[in-house]
Design a protein around this motif. Structure first.
Motif, PDB file in Angstrom:
ATOM      1  N   GLY A  21       0.820  -1.207   0.000  1.00 33.32           N
ATOM      2  CA  GLY A  21       0.000   0.000   0.000  1.00 33.32           C
ATOM      3  C   GLY A  21       0.855   1.259   0.000  1.00 33.32           C
ATOM      4  O   GLY A  21       0.546   2.240  -0.679  1.00 33.32           O
ATOM      5  N   ALA A  22       1.948   1.248   0.761  1.00 34.13           N
ATOM      6  CA  ALA A  22       2.855   2.395   0.802  1.00 34.13           C
ATOM      7  C   ALA A  22       3.522   2.586  -0.552  1.00 34.13           C
ATOM      8  O   ALA A  22       3.697   3.715  -1.022  1.00 34.13           O
ATOM      9  N   PHE A  23       3.882   1.499  -1.198  1.00 32.87           N
ATOM     10  CA  PHE A  23       4.527   1.596  -2.509  1.00 32.87           C
ATOM     11  C   PHE A  23       3.575   2.224  -3.526  1.00 32.87           C
ATOM     12  O   PHE A  23       3.958   3.091  -4.298  1.00 32.87           O
ATOM     13  N   VAL A  24       2.320   1.813  -3.512  1.00 29.57           N
ATOM     14  CA  VAL A  24       1.336   2.357  -4.450  1.00 29.57           C
ATOM     15  C   VAL A  24       1.102   3.833  -4.173  1.00 29.57           C
ATOM     16  O   VAL A  24       1.019   4.649  -5.096  1.00 29.57           O
ATOM     17  N   THR A  25       1.022   4.214  -2.899  1.00 32.33           N
ATOM     18  CA  THR A  25       0.833   5.620  -2.538  1.00 32.33           C
ATOM     19  C   THR A  25       1.999   6.468  -3.011  1.00 32.33           C
ATOM     20  O   THR A  25       1.811   7.540  -3.590  1.00 32.33           O
ATOM     21  N   ILE A  26       3.213   5.993  -2.783  1.00 35.19           N
ATOM     22  CA  ILE A  26       4.402   6.731  -3.224  1.00 35.19           C
ATOM     23  C   ILE A  26       4.438   6.814  -4.741  1.00 35.19           C
ATOM     24  O   ILE A  26       4.770   7.849  -5.318  1.00 35.19           O
ATOM     25  N   PHE A  27       4.063   5.728  -5.402  1.00 34.83           N
ATOM     26  CA  PHE A  27       4.083   5.699  -6.859  1.00 34.83           C
ATOM     27  C   PHE A  27       3.058   6.672  -7.450  1.00 34.83           C
ATOM     28  O   PHE A  27       3.312   7.335  -8.454  1.00 34.83           O
ATOM     29  N   ARG A  28       1.873   6.808  -6.825  1.00 38.59           N
ATOM     30  CA  ARG A  28       0.817   7.672  -7.348  1.00 38.59           C
ATOM     31  C   ARG A  28       0.974   9.141  -6.947  1.00 38.59           C
ATOM     32  O   ARG A  28       0.289   9.993  -7.490  1.00 38.59           O
ATOM     33  N   LEU A  29       1.837   9.440  -5.995  1.00 39.32           N
ATOM     34  CA  LEU A  29       1.984  10.799  -5.505  1.00 39.32           C
ATOM     35  C   LEU A  29       2.308  11.799  -6.612  1.00 39.32           C
ATOM     36  O   LEU A  29       1.633  12.826  -6.713  1.00 39.32           O
ATOM     37  N   PRO A  30       3.278  11.558  -7.490  1.00 40.07           N
ATOM     38  CA  PRO A  30       3.539  12.535  -8.557  1.00 40.07           C
ATOM     39  C   PRO A  30       2.346  12.707  -9.498  1.00 40.07           C
ATOM     40  O   PRO A  30       2.100  13.800 -10.000  1.00 40.07           O
ATOM     41  N   LEU A  31       1.587  11.648  -9.724  1.00 33.77           N
ATOM     42  CA  LEU A  31       0.422  11.749 -10.605  1.00 33.77           C
ATOM     43  C   LEU A  31      -0.664  12.623  -9.980  1.00 33.77           C
ATOM     44  O   LEU A  31      -1.343  13.369 -10.674  1.00 33.77           O
TER      45      LEU A  31
END
Length: 170
Positions: free
Chosen positions: A24-34
Motif C-alpha cells: 500500500g505504501a509503494f502504491v501511494t508513493i508511486f501515485r503521488l507525482p500523478l
C-alpha cells in the motif's frame, strides 16, 4: 574480504522490501507525482464549489448513489450429529439441514467444532463411495482397536471414548 554494498544495491533492496511488506505504501508513493500533476484531484480544486447560475438551460444529473460495501455477518449454532459406530460417514446433508441459514451466504467460512475426543472431521471428495471405506481402513491402520487395553494410556472415560470397532459400538 567483507562484502561491499553500493548505493544501487541498497536502494534496490529497500524498494523490494517496501514492495513486499508494504504494498500500500509503494502504491501511494508511486501515485503521488500523478496526484500533483492532475488538477482534478488536487485538494484546492476539490474545495471549490460550482458557481450558481441564475438561469440555466442545461439539466444536471442527480449525484450517483454511494456504492455500499457488502455487510459482514456471522452466526453461531449448536447442533448434534447422530451417534455412529467407528467409521467414516458423510455428514453434509445433516449439516446443511441443521444450518438452513447457510443458504443466505454466497461466500464464507464454516467452522465445525466437534466436542468429543474420539471424533474427527475430514474433507474428502465424494464421487466414489469407496473413498470413505478407504479412509476408514487407513484410520484403522493408524489407530487400531485395542482389545487388550494396553496400547493407549487414555482410558478414563471408558471403552466408549477409545477407538471402537463396529461390533463393540453402543
Amino acid at each position: 574480504m567483507p562484502y561491499q554494498t553500493n548505493l544501487t544495491s541498497t536502494v534496490l533492496f529497500l524498494v523490494i522490501f517496501i514492495l513486499a511488506f508494504f504494498p500500500g505504501a509503494f502504491v501511494t508513493i508511486f501515485r503521488l507525482p500523478l496526484r500533483l500533476l492532475d488538477p482534478t484531484t488536487s485538494s484546492s480544486n476539490r474545495a471549490i464549489s460550482q458557481p450558481a447560475h441564475s438561469s440555466c438551460c442545461c439539466t444536471h444529473a442527480p449525484p450517483a448513489p454511494a456504492v455500499q460495501s457488502p455487510q459482514m455477518s456471522w452466526f453461531q449454532k449448536t447442533f448434534s450429529l447422530p451417534s455412529k459406530s467407528r467409521g467414516s460417514y458423510l455428514i453434509t446433508d445433516h449439516v446443511t439441514s441443521s444450518l438452513p441459514e447457510i443458504k443466505n451466504y454466497k461466500v464464507g467460512i464454516v467452522h465445525l467444532f466437534v466436542q468429543h475426543t474420539s471424533c474427527a472431521l475430514s474433507m474428502n471428495e465424494n464421487w466414489d463411495e469407496e473413498v470413505r471405506e478407504d479412509m476408514t481402513d487407513a484410520l484403522e491402520r493408524v489407530v487400531p482397536y485395542d482389545d487388550k487395553g494396553n496400547m493407549y494410556r487414555h482410558s478414563a472415560e471408558g471403552r466408549d471414548d477409545m477407538p471402537v470397532s463396529a461390533q463393540n459400538a453402543p
